[in-house]
Each structure stands twice: as C-alpha cells, then as structure tokens.
Scaffold this motif. Structure first.
Motif, PDB file in Angstrom:
ATOM      1  N   PRO A 149      10.295  16.207  11.110  1.00 19.98           N
ATOM      2  CA  PRO A 149      10.211  17.019  12.332  1.00 19.98           C
ATOM      3  C   PRO A 149      10.754  16.301  13.559  1.00 19.98           C
ATOM      4  CG  PRO A 149       8.089  16.051  11.855  1.00 19.98           C
ATOM      5  CD  PRO A 149       8.986  15.673  10.712  1.00 19.98           C
ATOM      6  N   GLU A 150      11.214  17.094  14.529  1.00 16.25           N
ATOM      7  CA  GLU A 150      11.669  16.519  15.788  1.00 16.25           C
ATOM      8  C   GLU A 150      10.495  16.217  16.699  1.00 16.25           C
ATOM      9  OE1 GLU A 150      14.980  18.817  17.547  1.00 16.25           O
ATOM     10  OE2 GLU A 150      15.091  19.726  15.547  1.00 16.25           O
ATOM     11  N   VAL A 151       9.463  17.073  16.578  1.00 18.29           N
ATOM     12  CA  VAL A 151       8.274  16.891  17.393  1.00 18.29           C
ATOM     13  C   VAL A 151       7.074  16.791  16.462  1.00 18.29           C
ATOM     14  CG1 VAL A 151       6.922  17.781  19.307  1.00 18.29           C
ATOM     15  CG2 VAL A 151       9.333  18.404  19.114  1.00 18.29           C
ATOM     16  N   LEU A 152       6.240  15.796  16.715  1.00 20.46           N
ATOM     17  CA  LEU A 152       5.067  15.608  15.875  1.00 20.46           C
ATOM     18  C   LEU A 152       3.806  15.795  16.718  1.00 20.46           C
ATOM     19  CD1 LEU A 152       4.085  14.721  13.031  1.00 20.46           C
ATOM     20  CD2 LEU A 152       4.019  12.391  13.907  1.00 20.46           C
ATOM     21  N   PHE A 153       2.885  16.627  16.224  1.00 20.64           N
ATOM     22  CA  PHE A 153       1.616  16.847  16.927  1.00 20.64           C
ATOM     23  C   PHE A 153       0.495  16.163  16.162  1.00 20.64           C
ATOM     24  CE2 PHE A 153       4.326  20.314  18.225  1.00 20.64           C
ATOM     25  CZ  PHE A 153       4.046  20.466  19.571  1.00 20.64           C
ATOM     26  N   LEU A 154      -0.249  15.329  16.838  1.00 20.32           N
ATOM     27  CA  LEU A 154      -1.361  14.638  16.191  1.00 20.32           C
ATOM     28  C   LEU A 154      -2.642  14.959  16.955  1.00 20.32           C
ATOM     29  CD1 LEU A 154       0.416  11.164  15.880  1.00 20.32           C
ATOM     30  CD2 LEU A 154       0.189  12.869  14.068  1.00 20.32           C
ATOM     31  N   ASP A 155      -3.587  15.563  16.262  1.00 22.05           N
ATOM     32  CA  ASP A 155      -4.834  15.938  16.924  1.00 22.05           C
ATOM     33  C   ASP A 155      -5.913  14.913  16.585  1.00 22.05           C
ATOM     34  OD1 ASP A 155      -6.663  17.286  18.379  1.00 22.05           O
ATOM     35  OD2 ASP A 155      -6.766  19.067  17.106  1.00 22.05           O
ATOM     36  N   GLU A 156      -6.255  14.104  17.541  1.00 26.44           N
ATOM     37  CA  GLU A 156      -7.229  13.026  17.380  1.00 26.44           C
ATOM     38  C   GLU A 156      -6.969  12.229  16.104  1.00 26.44           C
ATOM     39  OE1 GLU A 156     -11.182  13.977  18.317  1.00 26.44           O
ATOM     40  OE2 GLU A 156     -10.571  14.950  20.181  1.00 26.44           O
ATOM     41  N   PRO A 157      -5.837  11.545  16.068  1.00 28.07           N
ATOM     42  CA  PRO A 157      -5.445  10.886  14.817  1.00 28.07           C
ATOM     43  C   PRO A 157      -6.347   9.736  14.389  1.00 28.07           C
ATOM     44  CG  PRO A 157      -3.936  10.296  16.592  1.00 28.07           C
ATOM     45  CD  PRO A 157      -4.816  11.392  17.104  1.00 28.07           C
ATOM     46  N   THR A 158      -7.136   9.174  15.306  1.00 23.59           N
ATOM     47  CA  THR A 158      -7.926   8.002  14.895  1.00 23.59           C
ATOM     48  C   THR A 158      -9.428   8.213  15.042  1.00 23.59           C
ATOM     49  OG1 THR A 158      -7.881   7.015  17.086  1.00 23.59           O
ATOM     50  CG2 THR A 158      -6.068   6.448  15.606  1.00 23.59           C
ATOM     51  N   THR A 159      -9.838   9.443  15.300  1.00 23.93           N
ATOM     52  CA  THR A 159     -11.270   9.688  15.472  1.00 23.93           C
ATOM     53  C   THR A 159     -12.030   9.338  14.192  1.00 23.93           C
ATOM     54  OG1 THR A 159     -10.884  11.390  17.097  1.00 23.93           O
ATOM     55  CG2 THR A 159     -12.993  11.477  15.967  1.00 23.93           C
ATOM     56  N   GLY A 160     -13.091   8.582  14.340  1.00 23.03           N
ATOM     57  CA  GLY A 160     -13.935   8.252  13.192  1.00 23.03           C
ATOM     58  C   GLY A 160     -13.440   7.072  12.375  1.00 23.03           C
ATOM     59  N   LEU A 161     -12.391   6.412  12.819  1.00 24.34           N
ATOM     60  CA  LEU A 161     -11.886   5.267  12.052  1.00 24.34           C
ATOM     61  C   LEU A 161     -12.408   3.962  12.633  1.00 24.34           C
ATOM     62  CD1 LEU A 161      -8.152   6.244  11.498  1.00 24.34           C
ATOM     63  CD2 LEU A 161     -10.121   6.671  10.013  1.00 24.34           C
ATOM     64  N   ASP A 162     -12.473   2.926  11.770  1.00 24.20           N
ATOM     65  CA  ASP A 162     -12.876   1.617  12.273  1.00 24.20           C
ATOM     66  C   ASP A 162     -11.699   0.997  13.038  1.00 24.20           C
ATOM     67  OD1 ASP A 162     -11.274  -0.182  10.396  1.00 24.20           O
ATOM     68  OD2 ASP A 162     -12.384   1.093   8.992  1.00 24.20           O
ATOM     69  N   PRO A 163     -11.975  -0.016  13.880  1.00 28.47           N
ATOM     70  CA  PRO A 163     -10.920  -0.558  14.758  1.00 28.47           C
ATOM     71  C   PRO A 163      -9.670  -1.002  13.998  1.00 28.47           C
ATOM     72  CG  PRO A 163     -13.048  -1.416  15.379  1.00 28.47           C
ATOM     73  CD  PRO A 163     -13.264  -0.630  14.136  1.00 28.47           C
ATOM     74  N   GLN A 164      -9.858  -1.592  12.835  1.00 27.60           N
ATOM     75  CA  GLN A 164      -8.697  -2.096  12.099  1.00 27.60           C
ATOM     76  C   GLN A 164      -7.808  -0.938  11.629  1.00 27.60           C
ATOM     77  OE1 GLN A 164      -9.597  -4.167   8.492  1.00 27.60           O
ATOM     78  NE2 GLN A 164      -7.426  -4.632   8.169  1.00 27.60           N
ATOM     79  N   ALA A 165      -8.444   0.096  11.088  1.00 25.55           N
ATOM     80  CA  ALA A 165      -7.683   1.266  10.630  1.00 25.55           C
ATOM     81  C   ALA A 165      -7.005   1.939  11.819  1.00 25.55           C
ATOM     82  CB  ALA A 165      -8.613   2.245   9.921  1.00 25.55           C
ATOM     83  N   ARG A 166      -7.694   1.923  12.958  1.00 26.56           N
ATOM     84  CA  ARG A 166      -7.135   2.536  14.161  1.00 26.56           C
ATOM     85  C   ARG A 166      -5.857   1.814  14.586  1.00 26.56           C
ATOM     86  NH1 ARG A 166     -11.523   3.304  18.507  1.00 26.56           N
ATOM     87  NH2 ARG A 166     -12.197   4.714  16.858  1.00 26.56           N
ATOM     88  N   ARG A 167      -5.914   0.498  14.556  1.00 27.61           N
ATOM     89  CA  ARG A 167      -4.739  -0.320  14.883  1.00 27.61           C
ATOM     90  C   ARG A 167      -3.553   0.045  13.999  1.00 27.61           C
ATOM     91  NH1 ARG A 167      -3.238  -3.326  19.208  1.00 27.61           N
ATOM     92  NH2 ARG A 167      -5.185  -3.434  20.376  1.00 27.61           N
ATOM     93  N   GLN A 168      -3.868   0.151  12.700  1.00 25.69           N
ATOM     94  CA  GLN A 168      -2.822   0.480  11.730  1.00 25.69           C
ATOM     95  C   GLN A 168      -2.143   1.805  12.076  1.00 25.69           C
ATOM     96  OE1 GLN A 168      -4.785   0.426   7.935  1.00 25.69           O
ATOM     97  NE2 GLN A 168      -3.189  -0.836   7.021  1.00 25.69           N
ATOM     98  N   ILE A 169      -2.962   2.799  12.432  1.00 26.52           N
ATOM     99  CA  ILE A 169      -2.415   4.112  12.787  1.00 26.52           C
ATOM    100  C   ILE A 169      -1.573   3.997  14.050  1.00 26.52           C
ATOM    101  CG2 ILE A 169      -3.013   6.479  13.475  1.00 26.52           C
ATOM    102  CD1 ILE A 169      -3.966   6.281  10.755  1.00 26.52           C
ATOM    103  N   TRP A 170      -2.050   3.205  14.998  1.00 30.26           N
ATOM    104  CA  TRP A 170      -1.295   3.038  16.247  1.00 30.26           C
ATOM    105  C   TRP A 170       0.097   2.485  15.979  1.00 30.26           C
ATOM    106  CZ3 TRP A 170      -5.298   0.483  20.140  1.00 30.26           C
ATOM    107  CH2 TRP A 170      -6.268   1.464  20.449  1.00 30.26           C
ATOM    108  N   GLU A 171       0.148   1.438  15.155  1.00 33.55           N
ATOM    109  CA  GLU A 171       1.444   0.832  14.837  1.00 33.55           C
ATOM    110  C   GLU A 171       2.348   1.856  14.161  1.00 33.55           C
ATOM    111  OE1 GLU A 171       2.526  -1.803  15.947  1.00 33.55           O
ATOM    112  OE2 GLU A 171       0.607  -2.561  16.760  1.00 33.55           O
ATOM    113  N   PHE A 172       1.716   2.635  13.303  1.00 32.56           N
ATOM    114  CA  PHE A 172       2.438   3.631  12.558  1.00 32.56           C
ATOM    115  C   PHE A 172       3.020   4.706  13.487  1.00 32.56           C
ATOM    116  CE2 PHE A 172       1.969   7.402   9.621  1.00 32.56           C
ATOM    117  CZ  PHE A 172       3.183   7.152   9.014  1.00 32.56           C
ATOM    118  N   ILE A 173       2.210   5.121  14.469  1.00 33.66           N
ATOM    119  CA  ILE A 173       2.686   6.137  15.424  1.00 33.66           C
ATOM    120  C   ILE A 173       3.828   5.574  16.270  1.00 33.66           C
ATOM    121  CG2 ILE A 173       2.048   7.514  17.458  1.00 33.66           C
ATOM    122  CD1 ILE A 173      -0.769   7.754  16.207  1.00 33.66           C
ATOM    123  N   ARG A 174       3.714   4.292  16.620  1.00 26.26           N
ATOM    124  CA  ARG A 174       4.812   3.661  17.369  1.00 26.26           C
ATOM    125  C   ARG A 174       6.099   3.691  16.555  1.00 26.26           C
ATOM    126  NH1 ARG A 174       2.986  -1.471  21.027  1.00 26.26           N
ATOM    127  NH2 ARG A 174       2.348  -0.176  22.785  1.00 26.26           N
TER     128      ARG A 174
END
Lengths: 305, 365
Positions: A149-174
């Motif tokens: 897709p050209e545009v990606l919508f993420l609705d609360e992509p890290t809600t309920g995750l532990d800090p480490q998993a959250r970091r991983q998602i952040w890097e991934f979104i970057r």
C-alpha cells in the motif's frame, strides 16, 4: 509536498453521541502522522471514516484524491489497514492467511517476503492463536502490507505490548516509512508519538485541539523546559525564582526543579548564583517538556494511560 | 473468490469439533440404528420336533418354513432339550412344535379314535403377543392342511393385496432421516457459531478493510458449506448402504439437490441465530434450540403421521419435515421430487423467507 489525505470538516455521529466533530487536517506524502489522544477521544472513528470502514455524516475525505464515501473500494485497494485487536481465522496458517488476503488485491507481495520482514518466517506454518502478543501484532502489520500500500493505517499498533515488543514495532514502522510509504497511526502513548511521528494531531472530545510537529508543539508551551539540579546546601527559593527565564520552582530533599522558558538564559544565571555563594551544584540537567505536557496545557487534564 | 472458497473449506476441515457434528455425530446414529435388528424383532423361533418322520410331517415342516416371520429349526431331536431351550433366556427358541409319531398312519387309517392327530405347541405364557400370533397362524395353517387332506372345496378365500410392494425396513426409513438431521444440525450450529466467532474477533471488519465486497465473502462461505453438506450426504448414505445394507430404491442423485435446497434454509437460520445472539455461547445455545425440535418432530426417527393430528399438520411446515418427506420419497419409494409439490413449495417458501430475513437483519458488526 502533496497531500495524500485531505480531511475536511469530518463529522460522525452515533445516535446522539458526536464521535468526531468537524475535524479537518491533511496528511502529506511520505510522513508519519499521529493522532494522539485519550481513549474515547474519537481517534479510531476518525481513522475508520478515512479508511472507508465507516460512513461519515458530514464533511469530505479524500485519500489519494479519491472520495472515500463514494468509492470506498477504490480507496481500499491502495491502502493498508491494521485494526485494533483484529484476530485472523483460527484454522489457517500465517502463509495461508496472507495468500488469502493478497487474493483480494490486484497488486500483491509474496507471503514469504512479508513474513521475512517481520521476522516470522519460521512461524509460516503455524496458526495465529499460537503467536505471542508481539508476534501477533507484527503479523497484523505484515498482513496490512499484502497489497504493497501507498498509505498504511495503524490503529494503536503497540497497545498492550511490553516495552521490548513495543520497541520492535517502532523500528518496524520506521522501516515501513523509509520505503516511502505514508503512515497514519493512532496512539495514546506520548512517547510513541514523539518517537515515530513527524506531525501529531492531538484529539480530545471529538475535536483536534492541537496539530504540529512534536517539537513545535512543545516549543510553543509557555514553559517548555525543566532544569533539574541537586545541592548539598539550601538554595533560597526566592532567589531561584528571580533568575532569568524561571517561571516556577519546586524542591524536595535538596532536589530542585525549575520551570524554565529559555534554558540558555537560566543556566548561566544559576551557575553564577551558586558560584557567588560558594556552593557546588550536582546533577545539573535540562529536561525538555513532553507531549504529555502539551496535552495537559491544552486540555487542562492528564492523558489517561 | 475461489481462494476464499478454498480457504473456507480448509477452515471447515481443520475444525475438528465442527467435523464431529458434521460427520461423526450422524454416523453414530447410523451405526446404532444399523446394529439393532428392528425388523427381526417380530420373528419367532420355532423348534420342530419331528417324531413322525413321514411324508405328512415332512410336508408340514417344509410349508411352515415358508412362513416369513417364523424361524423354523430342526436342530433339536428330543422334546426335552427343546423345552429347556425355550425356558432359557435368549431368542433362538420361542416355541416348540411336536409332530407325533405315526402321523401319516393315523391320518390314512381314518380311525376316529386316532383322530384328530394331536400336534403339540409348547409356548411361553409370558410372551403374550407373539404367542397369540403364532398360535393363530399355526391353527390356521393346520386348518388349511385339514381342508386339503379331506379335499373339501374351498368356498371362501382371503386374498391379501399388498399395499406396499417393497419390504421397506425401518433402517431404510431412517437413513434419509439421518442425512437430513446431520445436514441440519451441522449447518445451523456451525454457521451460527462461526459467524459469532468471526464477529467477536472482528474478522468481518478486517474483510471490510479490503476491497473485497462483503457479499462475495459470504457467498464463498455459503458455497463451501453447501459442498460440505453434499459430502455429508454421500458419507452417511455410503455408510448406511455399505455397512448396514440399507436399500436405495430410487435415484440417489436426487438426494443432493434436495440436500442443497434444505441446507440453504438451515444456513440462513444459522445467520439469523447469529443475528440475534450476541456472543458465541448464546449462538451455540440458540442454534440448539432451533435445531432440536426439528430433530425430534420432523420425522427423523418416526413418521410424522404418528403424531396427534394438529401437531402432525403443524410440523409439516417445519423446514426439515418436507425435506425428509421428499428425500424419502426419492430414496425409498423411487419417486421424483415433483411428486411432492406441496413439500417443494414449503421448502422454496422457507428459502425465500429466510434469505430475505438474512439480507434484511443480519449485521456483521
């Protein structure tokens, strides 16, 4: 820069409840745009109206120049959507789910590529219910990329995750952003918006209360910085308050916190003051305000986490 | 669309619990009812002790063997052993028939002192029903033999006209019932619970997020279910025919369109159950509430005309009843579906009614 998404006076009502009240903004091509706000502020509804999942009552939404109300299918072909807490079919493997969803689009990315990117390639033949929370979330994002897709919508992509998993998602979104995609996400984590987003819209009670880059939002606060300092001896509060650029002082057990509008003025004055009294300052640091403070300043409330 | 259809089949086939309801559950019924010998229950074992061993006694025994519901055995040569067998529990010997020594001689002699020759029937007093039947039959049988022997002209003769040309066994009657029951139970329960789960897990919403139209999504789902119902019918009928020698008199191919027609109704009912029920448990419960009455009142196990008049008329309009009637007509009585126009009309009526209701009321969010 082109606007990929144009939202103009978007309004959505559920019965007598106004979930989104005349919201307008634009998302530019290639930026990471965040909608930030407490639960119930209207973030998800705004997102779903843009995606064409919900029909709005008034206003106009254009995604890639296409009106989402009139041609939702056309819009959906070019965007990727990750929903808040959406599970996938229980009895299909990850590969099968990705193949299935890819079949709905004219443009497809092979499942292997997607799984590789989110580090789930060795789970290709397992089912979603056997994944951990972080893996599940990574998989739902992978699934939202099946149509490239050209545009990606993420609705609360890290809600309920532990800090480490959250970091991983952040890097991934970057990473996704670096590929040139526009990303729109909602979150109620301030640090997430600050870390990921180029621009942030702060929503409260169905309205946008502030919209700018995180840095600008913070800079525009009357007191955007705090100076923290410790001292073995008592520093008279009245003298601290009189220093240049200081708006307020709080202290506790020899730890002082000065609310400051311009640290470049305050710091030399503080150091001079201490020198004049022959005192040593310890742990001197300048702390920038956060989006949390912006929210507090604009709404008068704490953001419920 | 094809992919979605295949994916749906995969989902169906990997759901073990669902497959249990689809195939194992009806097969359990087929097996249980196939093992019980309902149609042999009416037959009685008669141990013949032929002490005479002459032409008359031989002829009598041979004629007796032609009576259908008697299992005639000459295994026992002395009366005492046979009587003992009769008193033992077990159903090989229910009656002992003794043909006395010198039977032919006494008949030929015409000696009034020796006549009538006494043929003894020993029976169990506790076994009233079959005793009456067998005593009656044997008396009539001997009466007829008497007439033939004295060569009396036959003045009156009962000519039984069979109303049913075929010997339809109870199991033959049951088999189409099990097909209908299996298809109905699975369709309503699995459809309702699948939809409830997909709604709870927001899978509908995820589908809605793609350009695929919601209509194609449900069509693929329903097509997969319809295919499975045909598989169910094949498996159940094969099990009945191969394992338990059920008889198919008509053209079995007619079963499949009837199954599909009926299944559309049941799938629609599943959709409606999912519309009313708010979560998975409620959907399961409600699906059973809908399916149960049909399972018992629509004539899976007994013909509906054994119900009291008003009820028999009422259950006629449940969707399973006409489906079973048409299927039985086709399978057991070699008819074609349009021999049952009213039943077909009821089925089509249900299809239309439930489809309209689903389109009107079913919401996926």
């Amino acid at each position: 820069m082109d606007a990929v998404i144009q939202v103009d006076s978007l309004t959505k009502r559920f019965g007598s409840l106004v979930a989104v009240d005349g919201v307008s903004f634009e998302v530019k091509k290639g930026e990471v745009f965040g909608i930030l706000g407490p639960n119930g502020a209207g973030k998800t509804t705004t997102l779903e109206c843009i995606e064409g999942l919900q029909k709005h009552d008034a206003g106009r939404v254009l995604v890639l120049g296409v009106d989402t109300r009139h041609e939702p299918e056309k819009v959906k072909t070019h965007i990727g959507i990750q929903l808040q807490a959406s599970a996938y079919f229980d009895y299909l493997t990850l590969t099968e789910i990705l193949e299935l969803f890819a079949a709905f689009y004219p443009r497809r990315v092979p499942p292997v590529d997607l799984l590789q990117r989110v580090g789930l390639i060795e789970k290709a033949r397992t089912t979603v219910n056997k994944l951990s929370g972080g893996q599940k979330q990574r998989f739902t994002i992978a699934a939202s990329l099946v149509n490239d897709p050209e545009v990606l919508f993420l609705d609360e992509p890290t809600t309920g995750l532990d800090p480490q998993a959250r970091r991983q998602i952040w890097e991934f979104i970057r990473g996704i952003h670096k590929e040139g995609r526009t990303v729109v996400l909602t979150t109620h984590y301030m640090e997430e918006a600050q870390f990921l987003c180029h621009r942030v819209a702060i929503m409260d009670h169905a309205k946008i209360v502030a919209l700018d880059t995180p840095a600008n939002l913070i800079r525009r606060l009357p007191v955007p910085y705090e100076v923290h300092v410790s001292c073995a001896h008592v520093l008279p509060e009245a003298e601290l308050k009189a220093l240049a650029g200081v708006h307020g002082v709080a202290h506790e057990n020899g730890n002082y916190r000065l609310q400051v509008s311009d640290p470049t003025q305050t710091l030399p004055a503080l150091i001079d003051c201490a020198k004049g009294k022959g005192l040593t300052l310890e742990h001197l640091e300048v702390v920038s305000a956060t989006l949390e403070d912006v929210f507090l300043a604009t709404t008068g409330r704490q953001l419920r986490d | 669309m094809l992919r979605l259809f295949v994916a749906n089949l995969r989902i169906i086939l990997r759901n073990r619990q669902g497959l249990f309801w689809a195939l194992v559950f009806p097969l359990i019924f087929v097996t249980i009812f196939g093992l019980f010998k309902f149609d042999d229950m009416g037959s009685s074992g008669v141990a013949v002790i032929d002490q005479a061993q002459d032409n008359v006694s031989r002829a009598l025994v041979e004629n007796l063997k032609s009576i259908k519901f008697l299992r005639v055995t000459e295994e026992y040569t002395d009366e005492a052993t046979a009587r003992q067998k009769l008193q033992e529990a077990g159903d090989d010997v229910d009656f002992v028939l003794v043909l006395p020594r010198g039977l032919e001689e006494s008949l030929r002699s015409g000696d009034p002192k020796a006549l009538p020759a006494k043929v003894t029937l020993v029976y169990d007093k506790g076994n009233i029903q079959s005793s009456q039947l067998v005593i009656g039959t044997l008396s009539q049988f001997l009466q007829q033999t008497n007439m033939e022997l004295v060569q009396a002209p036959e003045l009156l003769k009962l000519q039984p006209v069979p109303v049913q040309a075929r010997q339809v066994k109870y199991f033959d009657f049951l088999l189409p019932g099990f097909v209908g029951m299996g298809v109905m139970n699975y369709a309503i329960i699995s459809m309702a619970s699948t939809l409830a789960v997909w709604r709870e897990q927001k899978i509908f919403k995820r589908i809605l997020a793609t350009p695929l139209s919601v209509r194609s999504f449900f069509i693929a789902q329903v097509l997969a279910q319809l295919l499975l119902s045909v598989v169910q019918a094949v498996v159940i009928i094969l099990a009945g025919v191969l394992l338990f020698r059920a008889h198919i008199y008509g053209n079995v191919a007619w079963v499949f369109p009837i199954v599909v027609l009926g299944n559309i109704i049941f799938l629609n009912l599943g959709f409606l159950v999912a519309t009313v029920a708010k979560n998975l448990n409620a959907a399961n419960g409600l699906a059973n509430v809908v399916a149960m009455p049909m399972m018992f009142f629509s004539g899976v196990f007994f013909p509906t005309n054994t119900l009291p008049g008003v009820m028999a008329e009422a259950v006629r309009y449940l969707p399973l009843t006409p489906m079973l009637n048409v299927m039985r007509g086709v399978v057991t009585y070699a008819q074609v579906p349009w021999d049952w126009p009213v039943e077909l009309a009821i089925l089509v009526g249900w299809v239309v009614l439930t489809s309209v209701a689903v389109v009107r009321f079913f919401r996926f969010d």
